[in-house]
Design an enzyme around this catalytic site. Structure first.
Site, PDB file in Angstrom:
ATOM      1  N   ASP A 159      20.291 -14.025 -25.241  1.00 54.89           N
ATOM      2  CA  ASP A 159      19.474 -13.232 -26.168  1.00 54.89           C
ATOM      3  C   ASP A 159      18.163 -12.787 -25.533  1.00 54.89           C
ATOM      4  O   ASP A 159      17.263 -12.293 -26.220  1.00 54.89           O
ATOM      5  CB  ASP A 159      19.136 -14.079 -27.406  1.00 54.89           C
ATOM      6  N   HIS A 167      15.350  -3.140   2.171  1.00 61.48           N
ATOM      7  CA  HIS A 167      15.154  -3.540   0.772  1.00 61.48           C
ATOM      8  C   HIS A 167      15.244  -5.057   0.630  1.00 61.48           C
ATOM      9  O   HIS A 167      15.878  -5.562  -0.300  1.00 61.48           O
ATOM     10  CB  HIS A 167      16.167  -2.845  -0.134  1.00 61.48           C
ATOM     11  N   ASP A 188       5.548  -5.011   1.169  1.00 57.44           N
ATOM     12  CA  ASP A 188       5.562  -3.743   0.424  1.00 57.44           C
ATOM     13  C   ASP A 188       5.438  -4.146  -1.035  1.00 57.44           C
ATOM     14  O   ASP A 188       6.391  -4.650  -1.632  1.00 57.44           O
ATOM     15  CB  ASP A 188       6.881  -3.009   0.711  1.00 57.44           C
ATOM     16  N   ASP A 205       1.916   2.034  -4.377  1.00 61.00           N
ATOM     17  CA  ASP A 205       3.041   1.684  -3.504  1.00 61.00           C
ATOM     18  C   ASP A 205       2.463   1.518  -2.099  1.00 61.00           C
ATOM     19  O   ASP A 205       2.181   2.509  -1.430  1.00 61.00           O
ATOM     20  CB  ASP A 205       4.085   2.814  -3.574  1.00 61.00           C
ATOM     21  N   HIS A 229      14.415   6.030   7.503  1.00 63.64           N
ATOM     22  CA  HIS A 229      14.091   6.489   6.144  1.00 63.64           C
ATOM     23  C   HIS A 229      13.096   7.641   6.200  1.00 63.64           C
ATOM     24  O   HIS A 229      12.554   7.958   7.257  1.00 63.64           O
ATOM     25  CB  HIS A 229      13.564   5.331   5.285  1.00 63.64           C
ATOM     26  N   HIS A 287       7.374   9.986  -0.546  1.00 63.74           N
ATOM     27  CA  HIS A 287       7.963  10.440  -1.817  1.00 63.74           C
ATOM     28  C   HIS A 287       6.824  10.622  -2.805  1.00 63.74           C
ATOM     29  O   HIS A 287       5.744  10.057  -2.649  1.00 63.74           O
ATOM     30  CB  HIS A 287       8.975   9.403  -2.333  1.00 63.74           C
ATOM     31  N   HIS A 346       9.299   6.278  -7.261  1.00 63.35           N
ATOM     32  CA  HIS A 346       9.829   7.486  -6.621  1.00 63.35           C
ATOM     33  C   HIS A 346       9.740   8.550  -7.706  1.00 63.35           C
ATOM     34  O   HIS A 346      10.645   8.709  -8.524  1.00 63.35           O
ATOM     35  CB  HIS A 346      11.274   7.281  -6.154  1.00 63.35           C
ATOM     36  N   GLU A 376       4.688   6.750   4.716  1.00 64.40           N
ATOM     37  CA  GLU A 376       5.156   5.404   5.039  1.00 64.40           C
ATOM     38  C   GLU A 376       6.138   5.341   6.210  1.00 64.40           C
ATOM     39  O   GLU A 376       7.281   4.924   6.053  1.00 64.40           O
ATOM     40  CB  GLU A 376       5.798   4.766   3.809  1.00 64.40           C
ATOM     41  N   TYR A 399      11.829  -0.291  13.108  1.00 62.01           N
ATOM     42  CA  TYR A 399      12.554  -1.535  12.846  1.00 62.01           C
ATOM     43  C   TYR A 399      13.482  -1.781  14.038  1.00 62.01           C
ATOM     44  O   TYR A 399      14.388  -0.983  14.281  1.00 62.01           O
ATOM     45  CB  TYR A 399      13.360  -1.416  11.540  1.00 62.01           C
ATOM     46  N   ARG A 402       6.071  -1.334   8.950  1.00 63.23           N
ATOM     47  CA  ARG A 402       5.895  -0.135   8.118  1.00 63.23           C
ATOM     48  C   ARG A 402       4.457  -0.139   7.622  1.00 63.23           C
ATOM     49  O   ARG A 402       3.895  -1.202   7.354  1.00 63.23           O
ATOM     50  CB  ARG A 402       6.874  -0.125   6.928  1.00 63.23           C
ATOM     51  N   GLU A 430       2.171   1.952   4.728  1.00 62.93           N
ATOM     52  CA  GLU A 430       2.347   2.887   3.609  1.00 62.93           C
ATOM     53  C   GLU A 430       1.064   3.010   2.794  1.00 62.93           C
ATOM     54  O   GLU A 430       0.506   2.008   2.343  1.00 62.93           O
ATOM     55  CB  GLU A 430       3.476   2.386   2.694  1.00 62.93           C
TER      56      GLU A 430
END
Ligand code: GLY
Ligand code: MN
Ligand code: MN
Length: 406
Positions: free
Chosen positions: A33, A218, A235, A246, A318, A322, A329, A352, A356, A373, A375
């Site tokens: 629930d 991710h 990130d 972001d 990548h 964005h 996004h 960003e 890698y 990275r 960003e």
């Protein structure tokens, strides 16, 4: 007031007999629930400011009608207060309010002889609406609404600056509190605490990725120990009244970059700074990616990591940014017709780039498992741009200095 202005501006672009229908998100069960915390749909939030679930707004040039849950003393004991139908017109500046249960009976009358603007998406009660719309020709609302959302007004920019500032503060604390032996989730908890302390939410599940985990784009498990000599990529960004920050920073767990880490970091930083520099009204939105790929390619070739004719996507797979806003996004087209569009004042974009490097026998082992990275969030202004996240340490010297000040 701001919502009325938006409603009017939207309707002014539509047919004379336009009828706009927007609905909020459905509630989502986590288990049994138990619900996830409710998050309104961004389109609905933007136009109404109303944050309760199970609501649909219907706008025409003559009137604004809201369908919402009515008050229910029994349910409110469990779930909290509801605005209710009687209070809705004044609180939301609506002309009419009805219980959501009356949508079925009211909708056919409302729709009659109108040009309907509606987008099919997984929103509350779409099945009900769909049943009425099967015979009705609809126009895309997103085409107009998302273009409006793409250009941020001063109210939105202030909220995004606040989200950027709260997120910046949390990243600073994370840099100062990182040490070998700590777990990624312990560092993640710094963001949980600082966001909640400021009445902000995570805008997305944070990535707190030590060592080779940074090469998983991710990575959200955030459950590994931080090792001496590794980098930590974070990130993480919060949302304030729905508006997101972001931010990514990558720094050494022990506060000092190794020679190999410096080399990779500096390439990403040079690429990121050059890309930010180009952002101004009139510049094409693909330019930052052209710049970052060129600089990263040259940098990796110079270090012998990439062959002159090699595939950069092996190390940088990548995009460079964005739109950012109510959605991380965010909405808004990148092309107009066949052409990529140009930046305009009021747009907010991330920049960003990253590198890698996975374990690969063809690459010098000193570079293995380095993932970097960087960003930031960039507001396009009349004369150029403003980096909303500029207060967060970014150069090698700034990061090492901040990490010494524990
Ligand atoms: N944090 C999501 C992104 O950078 O796109
Ligand atoms: Mn991003
Ligand atoms: Mn990000």
């Amino acid at each position: 007031m701001i919502h009325q202005i938006r409603q009017k501006k939207l309707l002014s672009q539509l047919a004379k007999n336009a009828l706009v229908i927007v609905s909020t998100n459905p509630e989502q069960y986590r288990n049994g629930d138990v619900h996830y915390p409710f998050r309104p749909h961004s389109d609905f939030w933007y136009l109404t400011g109303f944050t309760e679930p199970e609501a649909i707004a219907v706008f025409s040039k003559e009137s604004y009608t809201i369908f919402l849950r009515d008050q229910d003393p029994r349910r409110e004991i469990w779930d909290g207060e509801r605005l209710g139908v009687a209070n809705a017109p004044q609180a939301l500046n609506a002309d009419y309010a009805y219980p959501i249960s009356e949508l079925k009976t009211q909708l056919p009358q409302l729709i009659a002889n109108t040009t309907l603007y509606y987008d099919f998406k997984p929103c509350a009660l779409d099945d009900d609406i769909m049943a009425y719309l099967t015979t009705t020709k609809t126009q895309s609302l997103n085409e107009y609404l998302h273009e409006m959302r793409l250009i941020k007004d001063t109210n939105e920019i202030a909220l995004m600056q606040k989200a950027a500032d709260i997120s910046t503060q949390a990243h600073q604390l994370a840099m100062q509190q990182s040490k070998a032996g700590a777990f990624e989730y312990e560092i993640a908890s710094i963001f949980d605490a600082n966001f909640r302390k400021n009445n902000a939410e995570h805008a997305y599940t944070p990535i707190v990725a030590g060592g080779k985990n940074a090469c998983i784009l991710h990575y959200i498990k955030n459950d590994q120990v931080l090792n001496e000599g590794d980098l930590l990529l974070i990130d993480a960004g919060c949302e304030v009244a729905g508006y997101a920050a972001d931010i990514t920073r990558t720094f050494p767990v022990n506060g000092t970059f190794s020679q190999a880490q410096r080399q990779i970091y500096q390439i990403v930083l040079d690429a990121q700074l050059a890309a930010i520099e180009c952002i101004k009204p009139g510049e094409t939105v693909t330019k930052p990616h052209q710049i970052t790929t060129k600089i990263i390619r040259q940098g990796l070739i110079a270090l012998g990591i990439l062959q002159t004719d090699g595939d950069l996507a092996q190390f940088y797979m990548h995009g460079t940014g964005h739109w950012l806003g109510l959605d991380v996004h965010d909405v808004g087209r990148y092309k107009q017709g066949e052409q990529h569009r140009q930046y305009q004042a009021g747009m907010v974009t991330t920049v960003e780039p990253g590198i890698y490097i996975r374990k690969d026998d063809k690459i010098n082992p000193i570079y293995w498992n380095i993932g970097v990275r960087i960003e930031d969030d960039i507001l396009v202004t009349e004369n150029g741009n403003r980096v909303l996240t500029k207060n967060l340490a970014k150069t090698i010297d700034e990061i090492e200095l901040l990490m010494r000040k524990k």
